[in-house]
Design a protein around this motif. Structure first.
Motif, PDB file in Angstrom:
ATOM      1  N   ARG A 440     -17.292 103.246 -20.542  1.00  0.00           N
ATOM      2  CA  ARG A 440     -17.874 102.335 -19.819  1.00  0.00           C
ATOM      3  C   ARG A 440     -17.289 100.846 -19.952  1.00  0.00           C
ATOM      4  O   ARG A 440     -17.720  99.741 -19.401  1.00  0.00           O
ATOM      5  CB  ARG A 440     -19.347 102.024 -20.561  1.00  0.00           C
ATOM      6  CG  ARG A 440     -20.213 103.204 -20.487  1.00  0.00           C
ATOM      7  CD  ARG A 440     -21.471 103.253 -21.047  1.00  0.00           C
ATOM      8  NE  ARG A 440     -21.147 103.504 -22.479  1.00  0.00           N
ATOM      9  CZ  ARG A 440     -21.960 103.473 -23.514  1.00  0.00           C
ATOM     10  NH1 ARG A 440     -23.451 102.858 -23.204  1.00  0.00           N
ATOM     11  NH2 ARG A 440     -21.862 103.312 -24.837  1.00  0.00           N
ATOM     12  N   ARG A 473     -16.607 100.789 -29.931  1.00  0.00           N
ATOM     13  CA  ARG A 473     -17.692 100.041 -29.374  1.00  0.00           C
ATOM     14  C   ARG A 473     -17.125  99.074 -28.435  1.00  0.00           C
ATOM     15  O   ARG A 473     -15.881  98.677 -28.756  1.00  0.00           O
ATOM     16  CB  ARG A 473     -18.339  99.411 -30.582  1.00  0.00           C
ATOM     17  CG  ARG A 473     -19.087 100.233 -31.552  1.00  0.00           C
ATOM     18  CD  ARG A 473     -20.030  99.589 -32.666  1.00  0.00           C
ATOM     19  NE  ARG A 473     -21.147  98.741 -31.911  1.00  0.00           N
ATOM     20  CZ  ARG A 473     -21.802  97.941 -32.343  1.00  0.00           C
ATOM     21  NH1 ARG A 473     -21.685  97.456 -33.443  1.00  0.00           N
ATOM     22  NH2 ARG A 473     -22.986  97.280 -31.848  1.00  0.00           N
ATOM     23  N   TRP A 485     -33.316  85.792 -17.676  1.00  0.00           N
ATOM     24  CA  TRP A 485     -33.745  86.487 -18.771  1.00  0.00           C
ATOM     25  C   TRP A 485     -32.813  87.324 -19.418  1.00  0.00           C
ATOM     26  O   TRP A 485     -32.159  88.175 -18.688  1.00  0.00           O
ATOM     27  CB  TRP A 485     -35.224  87.170 -18.740  1.00  0.00           C
ATOM     28  CG  TRP A 485     -36.256  85.919 -18.324  1.00  0.00           C
ATOM     29  CD1 TRP A 485     -36.907  85.875 -17.226  1.00  0.00           C
ATOM     30  CD2 TRP A 485     -36.956  85.504 -19.341  1.00  0.00           C
ATOM     31  NE1 TRP A 485     -37.748  84.740 -17.386  1.00  0.00           N
ATOM     32  CE2 TRP A 485     -38.181  84.602 -18.526  1.00  0.00           C
ATOM     33  CE3 TRP A 485     -37.499  85.567 -20.579  1.00  0.00           C
ATOM     34  CZ2 TRP A 485     -39.144  84.029 -19.077  1.00  0.00           C
ATOM     35  CZ3 TRP A 485     -38.267  85.068 -21.219  1.00  0.00           C
ATOM     36  CH2 TRP A 485     -38.979  84.282 -20.533  1.00  0.00           C
ATOM     37  N   THR A 486     -32.655  87.328 -20.660  1.00  0.00           N
ATOM     38  CA  THR A 486     -31.497  88.410 -21.245  1.00  0.00           C
ATOM     39  C   THR A 486     -32.298  89.234 -22.427  1.00  0.00           C
ATOM     40  O   THR A 486     -33.123  88.696 -22.839  1.00  0.00           O
ATOM     41  CB  THR A 486     -30.350  87.982 -21.650  1.00  0.00           C
ATOM     42  OG1 THR A 486     -30.398  87.127 -22.866  1.00  0.00           O
ATOM     43  CG2 THR A 486     -29.779  86.945 -20.352  1.00  0.00           C
ATOM     44  N   THR A 487     -31.671  89.867 -23.056  1.00  0.00           N
ATOM     45  CA  THR A 487     -32.045  90.628 -24.203  1.00  0.00           C
ATOM     46  C   THR A 487     -31.880  89.661 -25.417  1.00  0.00           C
ATOM     47  O   THR A 487     -32.952  89.898 -26.431  1.00  0.00           O
ATOM     48  CB  THR A 487     -31.458  91.706 -24.574  1.00  0.00           C
ATOM     49  OG1 THR A 487     -30.164  91.628 -24.571  1.00  0.00           O
ATOM     50  CG2 THR A 487     -31.946  92.995 -23.525  1.00  0.00           C
ATOM     51  N   ALA A 488     -31.195  88.557 -25.174  1.00  0.00           N
ATOM     52  CA  ALA A 488     -31.193  87.486 -26.455  1.00  0.00           C
ATOM     53  C   ALA A 488     -31.943  86.294 -26.069  1.00  0.00           C
ATOM     54  O   ALA A 488     -31.817  85.235 -26.905  1.00  0.00           O
ATOM     55  CB  ALA A 488     -29.728  87.293 -26.545  1.00  0.00           C
ATOM     56  N   LEU A 499     -21.699  90.029 -24.786  1.00  0.00           N
ATOM     57  CA  LEU A 499     -22.425  91.334 -24.574  1.00  0.00           C
ATOM     58  C   LEU A 499     -21.880  92.346 -25.441  1.00  0.00           C
ATOM     59  O   LEU A 499     -20.783  92.520 -25.518  1.00  0.00           O
ATOM     60  CB  LEU A 499     -22.404  91.861 -23.232  1.00  0.00           C
ATOM     61  CG  LEU A 499     -23.060  91.114 -21.927  1.00  0.00           C
ATOM     62  CD1 LEU A 499     -22.438  89.464 -21.855  1.00  0.00           C
ATOM     63  CD2 LEU A 499     -23.401  91.850 -20.708  1.00  0.00           C
ATOM     64  N   ASP A 501     -21.899  96.676 -26.161  1.00  0.00           N
ATOM     65  CA  ASP A 501     -22.093  97.684 -25.752  1.00  0.00           C
ATOM     66  C   ASP A 501     -23.102  97.603 -24.275  1.00  0.00           C
ATOM     67  O   ASP A 501     -24.095  98.455 -24.254  1.00  0.00           O
ATOM     68  CB  ASP A 501     -23.078  98.640 -26.643  1.00  0.00           C
ATOM     69  CG  ASP A 501     -22.193  99.080 -27.656  1.00  0.00           C
ATOM     70  OD1 ASP A 501     -20.841  99.199 -27.390  1.00  0.00           O
ATOM     71  OD2 ASP A 501     -22.579  99.294 -28.794  1.00  0.00           O
ATOM     72  N   GLY A 502     -23.042  96.681 -23.431  1.00  0.00           N
ATOM     73  CA  GLY A 502     -23.589  96.353 -22.214  1.00  0.00           C
ATOM     74  C   GLY A 502     -24.940  95.490 -22.529  1.00  0.00           C
ATOM     75  O   GLY A 502     -25.345  94.871 -21.250  1.00  0.00           O
ATOM     76  N   ASP A 503     -25.392  95.136 -23.384  1.00  0.00           N
ATOM     77  CA  ASP A 503     -26.537  94.163 -23.638  1.00  0.00           C
ATOM     78  C   ASP A 503     -26.102  92.738 -24.092  1.00  0.00           C
ATOM     79  O   ASP A 503     -25.283  92.859 -24.984  1.00  0.00           O
ATOM     80  CB  ASP A 503     -27.707  94.840 -24.484  1.00  0.00           C
ATOM     81  CG  ASP A 503     -28.091  96.232 -23.912  1.00  0.00           C
ATOM     82  OD1 ASP A 503     -28.305  96.335 -22.749  1.00  0.00           O
ATOM     83  OD2 ASP A 503     -28.445  97.027 -24.938  1.00  0.00           O
ATOM     84  N   VAL A 504     -26.830  91.864 -23.769  1.00  0.00           N
ATOM     85  CA  VAL A 504     -26.566  90.407 -24.152  1.00  0.00           C
ATOM     86  C   VAL A 504     -27.097  90.412 -25.490  1.00  0.00           C
ATOM     87  O   VAL A 504     -28.189  90.772 -25.794  1.00  0.00           O
ATOM     88  CB  VAL A 504     -27.163  89.361 -23.200  1.00  0.00           C
ATOM     89  CG1 VAL A 504     -26.962  88.203 -23.754  1.00  0.00           C
ATOM     90  CG2 VAL A 504     -26.874  89.450 -21.677  1.00  0.00           C
ATOM     91  N   ALA A 505     -26.261  90.070 -26.398  1.00  0.00           N
ATOM     92  CA  ALA A 505     -26.563  89.816 -27.743  1.00  0.00           C
ATOM     93  C   ALA A 505     -26.412  88.293 -28.402  1.00  0.00           C
ATOM     94  O   ALA A 505     -26.979  88.013 -29.285  1.00  0.00           O
ATOM     95  CB  ALA A 505     -25.411  90.781 -28.540  1.00  0.00           C
TER      96      ALA A 505
END
Length: 576
Positions: A440, A473, A485-488, A499, A501-505
């Motif tokens: 990925r 990772r 909007w993001t996960t963070a 990001l 593993d693909g998600d906004v941290a």
């Protein structure tokens, strides 16, 4: 069903010609691939011509589709103009050109378009205009090649233009004369190029051009010309100077059709890599680039103009060829292919010509620097610029170019999983054993490539590479293009995003701070090796800060740094 003939060379005739050419190349592709021995016997000339023409067809169809959408506007009532259509054809071929043959075909189409666009005051052109277009096509293609060689597609193009010059009458007569002149020149190519005589075949690129000119005849007459090109595919030539009698093909020896290739003496000094890229650059910079690339390798073809060029060269140092493009301007859509001959630089091995290598790795990479890194490790690479993901056909072509019995495919992008799966299925249908490792990120691909051992059993190698990729990772640091909007939380345009593993941290304003936070979070779960891949826009101070942080806070962790070039993300991070 017979094709409805076109009387003039107008926009509709261009559309018809492109469509007929694509279908004709589709039928002839495998035959052309089979006789491909020059400049490199890699069996892909027919495929490259087809993919180049496919890109031209798509561009032409887009022009017609745009006019259909706007058919309520007065200026669109008659459809696209000749100049607009041939311009789209040439541009489509330029950006989609594949290989030496496809690059030359793109310039042939551009040469025609230059003449026909200049006659834009007319909605169509007749015989004289077509003659001028064919002449300019042949001359501009020859000028694009650093060291023209007779007995190739250049010779066939010149013969077509010469024959057209002598023709009188309408477009049908000019097209027929060009086709017959090209066909006669094609039959004579083995007498001009010893490698063709030894293999008992005609020039593959010239075969493709004759096929395209046959489609031009069909455009204006409604019927394909005959007899077909196949009657001159396998040459029967008398020994001549430079070709020893024992090297000439024996009568009836049709086995050469699928196994033809240059002798070991011809192949010994061939470069290891083919490098192709589009280049945005000024004319003066391209002139300097030609000189530099000419010194690096051979089969140099540079086509285009008006700030956009397609560069093709065969070299031993792929990184140097890309670096030369970076110095000249902005290269993108970079494709680096290892020819996979294995022993092309070694004499006396006794290996039969065109033998497939046992195993190869094909990888999609996001930046020029990584393309060079992967290529140096022996992988066939396909560059994926932001917003320009490769199609499944491009991946299949890369698998073909790898020329191996077994291929490990690294898509290096979660968004490419379906595309890569489709390409793998097609390659399997062609008899290639393909394993798709669902990497990925390019850093996962680096980890997989690091444990790749071609001499190991295929299944064991795939398991080891999959395990290495899965144990890595991955993260990236990039800049938000718009508010979302993001996960963070909510980010604004211009924010720096981390990001994992693909998600906004992480959301922040400083690249160094965001990168450090991302690295700390990833290493909190442990790790032995950190891989950093820097984009062109990241200053070296970011690397220095991250390396110092790892040394001070994570004593048992090593750090490796690579320059990725224009890779989209500011920074790629891998933790193993």
């Amino acid at each position: 069903m017979a094709q409805v003939p076109q009387r003039f060379f107008d926009a509709l005739a261009v559309r018809t010609w492109c469509g007929l050419s694509l279908r004709a190349l589709g039928r002839a592709r495998e035959e052309i691939d089979a006789i491909n021995v020059y400049p490199v016997a890699d069996g892909d000339t027919g495929t490259n011509l087809y993919l180049t023409l496919e890109s031209a067809v798509a561009a032409v169809e887009a022009v017609f589709a745009a006019h259909e959408l706007d058919d309520g506007a007065p200026e669109a009532a008659d459809g696209p103009s000749l100049a607009e259509t041939v311009g789209a054809m040439a541009h489509g071929a330029l950006i989609g050109a594949r290989g030496n043959s496809g690059t030359i075909l793109a310039q042939l189409l551009r040469g025609m378009a230059q003449v026909l666009t200049a006659r834009s005051e007319s909605a169509h052109t007749e015989g004289p205009g077509l003659r001028l277009a064919l002449r300019n096509a042949a001359e501009s293609a020859r000028q694009a090649v650093a060291h023209p060689v007779e007995g190739t597609v250049l010779t066939v193009a010149s013969a077509a233009a010469d024959a057209a010059d002598d023709a009188e009458g309408d477009c049908a007569e000019v097209a027929r004369a060009a086709y017959e002149g090209a066909r006669a020149a094609l039959a004579a190519t083995p007498a001009q190029l010893p490698v063709l005589a030894r293999a008992g075949v005609v020039d593959a690129g010239g075969h493709g051009l004759v096929t395209v000119l046959g489609a031009l005849v069909e455009t204006f007459t409604g019927r394909a010309p005959g007899p077909g090109v196949a009657t001159v595919t396998h040459a029967r030539v008398e020994p001549h100077e430079g070709v020893p009698p024992e090297a000439s093909p024996a009568p009836g020896d049709e086995a050469l059709a699928g196994e033809c290739a240059a002798t070991e003496a011809d192949r010994r000094d061939e470069p290891a890599f083919e490098v192709i890229y589009l280049l945005e650059a000024e004319d003066a910079a391209v002139t300097r680039l030609r000189q530099r690339l000419d010194a690096l390798g051979d089969s140099l073809v540079v086509v285009g103009g008006d700030g956009l060029w397609n560069v093709h060269v065969h070299v031993d140092d792929a990184g140097a060829a890309v670096e030369a493009g970076v110095e000249a301007g902005r290269p993108h859509r970079i494709r680096i292919t290892h020819f996979g001959h294995g022993d092309v630089h070694t004499a006396g091995t006794g290996r039969p010509p065109r033998e497939r290598s046992r195993r190869a790795v094909v990888a999609v990479v996001p930046g020029e620097g990584l393309a060079g890194l992967y290529a140096e490790a022996g992988a066939t690479t396909l560059l994926a610029r932001p917003g320009e993901p490769p199609a499944s056909g491009e991946l299949v072509q890369a698998v073909r170019r790898a020329h191996a019995h077994e291929v490990v495919l690294l898509p290096n992008d979660a968004e490419l999983r379906h595309t890569a799966a489709a390409a793998a299925e097609q390659a399997r249908a062609e008899g290639v054993r393909v394993a798709l490792i669902p990497t990925r990120s390019a850093v996962q691909g680096i980890a997989a490539l690091a444990v790749h051992e071609p001499e190991r059993r295929f299944d064991e190698d795939v398991v080891a590479m999959t395990s290495a990729a899965g144990a890595t990772r991955y993260a990236e640091v990039t800049v938000a293009e718009h508010r979302s909007w993001t996960t963070a939380g909510i980010c604004q345009a211009g924010d720096v995003l981390g990001l994992i593993d693909g998600d906004v941290a992480v959301i922040g304003a400083d690249v160094t701070e965001v990168a450090a936070t991302v690295l700390d979070r990833m290493l909190s779960a442990g790790g032995e090796l950190v891989t950093l891949v820097l984009g062109d826009e990241v200053p070296g101070t970011v690397t220095e800060h991250l390396e110092a942080r790892v040394r001070e806070a994570y004593l048992a962790v090593d750090t490796v740094v690579h320059r990725g070039g224009r890779q989209g993300a500011l920074l790629l991070v891998g933790v193993e």
